[in-house]
Write a protein that holds these residues in place. Sequence first.
Motif: not given
Length: 59
Positions: A31, A33, A28, A44, A37-41
Amino acid sequence: MLRRRPGTSASAGNLAAAAGFGSLRPVGPELALPPGFRYTSFGRAGTPMSDGLPNPDRP
């Protein structure tokens, strides 16, 4: 918590690799990683929410 080994640099990539997570890759605009691994936003800071008000920049 990740801690730096004595005699190593403090970059995030080195900390992740030293902890056994592997090298970091960008996922992103703000970010990076390790693979797998993963992420959720959830929004903003400053962008409009569904009610039209801006997302806060602090909790």
